[in-house]
Design a protein around this motif. Structure first.
Motif, PDB file in Angstrom:
ATOM      1  N   GLN A 118      44.224  38.488  35.359  1.00 49.07           N
ATOM      2  CA  GLN A 118      44.581  39.846  34.947  1.00 49.07           C
ATOM      3  C   GLN A 118      44.017  40.889  35.909  1.00 49.07           C
ATOM      4  OE1 GLN A 118      43.290  40.280  30.860  1.00 49.07           O
ATOM      5  NE2 GLN A 118      44.077  38.265  30.293  1.00 49.07           N
ATOM      6  N   PHE A 119      44.189  40.674  37.186  1.00 50.08           N
ATOM      7  CA  PHE A 119      43.657  41.593  38.185  1.00 50.08           C
ATOM      8  C   PHE A 119      44.466  42.892  38.205  1.00 50.08           C
ATOM      9  CE2 PHE A 119      42.892  37.256  40.016  1.00 50.08           C
ATOM     10  CZ  PHE A 119      41.539  37.215  39.744  1.00 50.08           C
ATOM     11  N   GLN A 120      43.769  44.022  38.092  1.00 47.06           N
ATOM     12  CA  GLN A 120      44.424  45.325  38.136  1.00 47.06           C
ATOM     13  C   GLN A 120      44.699  45.758  39.572  1.00 47.06           C
ATOM     14  OE1 GLN A 120      45.437  47.042  35.464  1.00 47.06           O
ATOM     15  NE2 GLN A 120      44.615  45.518  34.038  1.00 47.06           N
ATOM     16  N   GLY A 121      43.856  45.337  40.499  1.00 45.94           N
ATOM     17  CA  GLY A 121      44.079  45.658  41.909  1.00 45.94           C
ATOM     18  C   GLY A 121      43.637  47.055  42.297  1.00 45.94           C
ATOM     19  N   GLU A 122      42.499  47.511  41.781  1.00 44.30           N
ATOM     20  CA  GLU A 122      41.958  48.807  42.193  1.00 44.30           C
ATOM     21  C   GLU A 122      41.735  48.800  43.711  1.00 44.30           C
ATOM     22  OE1 GLU A 122      37.828  51.331  41.640  1.00 44.30           O
ATOM     23  OE2 GLU A 122      38.437  49.917  40.065  1.00 44.30           O
ATOM     24  N   ASP A 123      42.059  49.919  44.366  1.00 41.17           N
ATOM     25  CA  ASP A 123      42.046  49.970  45.832  1.00 41.17           C
ATOM     26  C   ASP A 123      40.723  49.528  46.433  1.00 41.17           C
ATOM     27  OD1 ASP A 123      44.614  50.797  45.741  1.00 41.17           O
ATOM     28  OD2 ASP A 123      44.269  52.848  46.467  1.00 41.17           O
ATOM     29  N   SER A 124      39.616  50.035  45.902  1.00 43.76           N
ATOM     30  CA  SER A 124      38.315  49.707  46.478  1.00 43.76           C
ATOM     31  C   SER A 124      37.995  48.226  46.334  1.00 43.76           C
ATOM     32  CB  SER A 124      37.216  50.547  45.820  1.00 43.76           C
ATOM     33  OG  SER A 124      37.137  50.273  44.423  1.00 43.76           O
ATOM     34  N   VAL A 125      38.436  47.635  45.212  1.00 39.26           N
ATOM     35  CA  VAL A 125      38.182  46.210  44.974  1.00 39.26           C
ATOM     36  C   VAL A 125      38.997  45.354  45.941  1.00 39.26           C
ATOM     37  CG1 VAL A 125      38.363  44.330  43.303  1.00 39.26           C
ATOM     38  CG2 VAL A 125      37.644  46.605  42.556  1.00 39.26           C
ATOM     39  N   VAL A 126      40.271  45.709  46.121  1.00 36.37           N
ATOM     40  CA  VAL A 126      41.140  44.935  47.011  1.00 36.37           C
ATOM     41  C   VAL A 126      40.694  45.090  48.457  1.00 36.37           C
ATOM     42  CG1 VAL A 126      43.512  44.566  47.772  1.00 36.37           C
ATOM     43  CG2 VAL A 126      43.055  45.160  45.388  1.00 36.37           C
TER      44      VAL A 126
END
Length: 416
Positions: A118-126
């Motif tokens: 269930q990865f949201q893919g927030e920019d900083s995380v990606v």
């Protein structure tokens, strides 16, 4: 009466050794921190672990953070894990952060399976994940079947990837749309892309998007050998407005598949040609460039030629290689420190220890060689160059060294 001892098949011993290195706790109802601690206890009880299979549990973010905190510790870093499977574990972005910290500068991990989470893919995380991959030796990354629509995750990942070792990327069934296509085109058309396999089936890229991806591969990508884009033949609103209906897309689909097949066949042919020319050039460049310093009496007529002319003549042996590829081979060939060590008395023993021949080969006798490894008759290496393992998953030592050298000189694929 003489007792006849029948040794157990060598592949059985190898399978048992492989199982000892593999922790398989898939579908074991592992949950949160308690589940992670059970995995940690299992890891710490073994001397060697190279594969973790933890799919179909409920570790969640808390469990994965706990697990990877241990794997990053001095105790956990003793284990050179090559594969990690975490499919369907209710993971979110906090898990991606923990995984990224582990992947950063990791030279052991080769495969990371993260599908159905269930990865949201927030920019900083990606961005953190992409930078970690770029600094690692990761070869395969799977995000397929991510529960959350993944346009942001995949787009931002592709924009930041620049890994020379990442050879397979999977994001099938992630509901990515036509909006991701420009990011795919930018990546596969750039020198940043070293993928051999791209799997993106079961999405909403549309027939128009698939057509553009195939155009980009045909025009400027020579590394891709396997591409899955099935079940993407849907028309977006712009296509419908321009009359490119679903029916027309279906009629065109067969032509697109055939064109993709021919393009990938081209890539495979020119890859094999590149590899052959690289080895041919190395063999002859060694003889020409690796000689004692020029003295008053030259060792060969070629040594009297200017170096530029020698290199120019050698280049005719590898017409498909780029100038930079040839120069890397010349530098390698002319360096005495790159010569292999001469250990003729130990060669067969070393290969016997490192290679596991295919029991189906006619050369295989079923006997055990030195160090308990199987040894084909009349050969010091693998039988016919094939090694044992599911789908020949274990390659022979010689083939491994060849691939390593091709990667070192940048000749795993054609450079236009």
């Amino acid at each position: 009466m003489t007792a006849v001892l029948h040794p157990q098949p060598a592949h059985h011993s190898v399978a048992l050794l492989s199982e000892r290195k593999h922790i398989n706790l898939g579908e074991h109802r592992l949950s949160s921190i308690e589940g992670a601690r059970r995995v940690i206890n299992d890891i710490s009880s073994r001397r060697i672990v190279n594969k973790l299979t933890l799919s179909y549990n409920r570790l969640g973010d808390a469990g994965v953070v706990e697990l990877f905190r241990y794997l990053r510790s001095p105790e956990g870093q003793k284990y050179r894990i090559e594969e990690i499977h975490l499919a369907r574990n209710d993971l979110g972005d906090d898990s991606l952060r923990a995984i990224s910290e582990y992947v950063k500068d990791n030279t052991s991990l080769k495969e990371l399976w993260l599908q159905a989470n269930q990865f949201q893919g927030e920019d900083s995380v990606v961005t953190q994940l992409a930078e970690a991959i770029n600094s690692s030796h990761l070869e395969l990354l799977c995000f397929s079947s991510n529960v959350v629509p993944s346009d942001a995750l995949i787009s931002h990942l592709l924009d930041n990837l620049n890994s020379p070792t990442l050879h397979e990327l999977q994001f099938s069934n992630t509901r990515v749309t036509y909006a991701v296509v420009p990011h795919i085109l930018s990546y596969i058309s750039s020198p940043r892309c070293h993928l051999h396999t791209l799997r993106a089936s079961g999405n909403n890229l549309s027939t128009r998007g698939v057509r553009k991806i195939i155009d980009a591969i045909q025009a400027s990508n020579y590394t891709l050998l396997k591409v899955d884009l099935f079940a993407n033949d849907v028309a977006n609103e712009k296509e419908k407005e321009e009359g490119d209906s679903d029916g027309e897309g279906e009629r065109e689909w067969g032509k697109l598949v055939e064109r993709l097949k021919k393009t990938l066949e081209r890539n495979d042919y020119i890859r094999r040609q590149t590899e052959r020319e690289a080895f041919t050039l190395l063999r002859h460049a060694r003889a020409v460039l690796l000689h004692p310093p020029v003295s008053s009496s030259p060792t060969s007529p070629s040594s009297r030629l200017p170096m530029e002319l020698q290199l120019h003549i050698l280049s005719f042996l590898a017409p498909h290689l780029s100038t930079s590829q040839r120069l890397r081979i010349f530098n390698f060939a002319s360096n005495p420190t790159t010569l292999p060590r001469l250990l003729p008395t130990l060669q067969s023993q070393t290969q016997a220890a490192d290679c596991i021949p295919d029991p189906a080969s006619p050369a295989f006798t079923g006997g055990l060689g030195m160090f308990g490894m199987v040894k084909p008759s009349g050969s010091s290496g693998c039988a016919s160059g094939k090694c044992m393992g599911a789908g020949n998953s274990l390659i022979c030592r010689r083939e491994g060294e060849r691939l390593k050298w091709l990667a070192q000189v940048g000749c795993l694929s054609y450079e236009p």
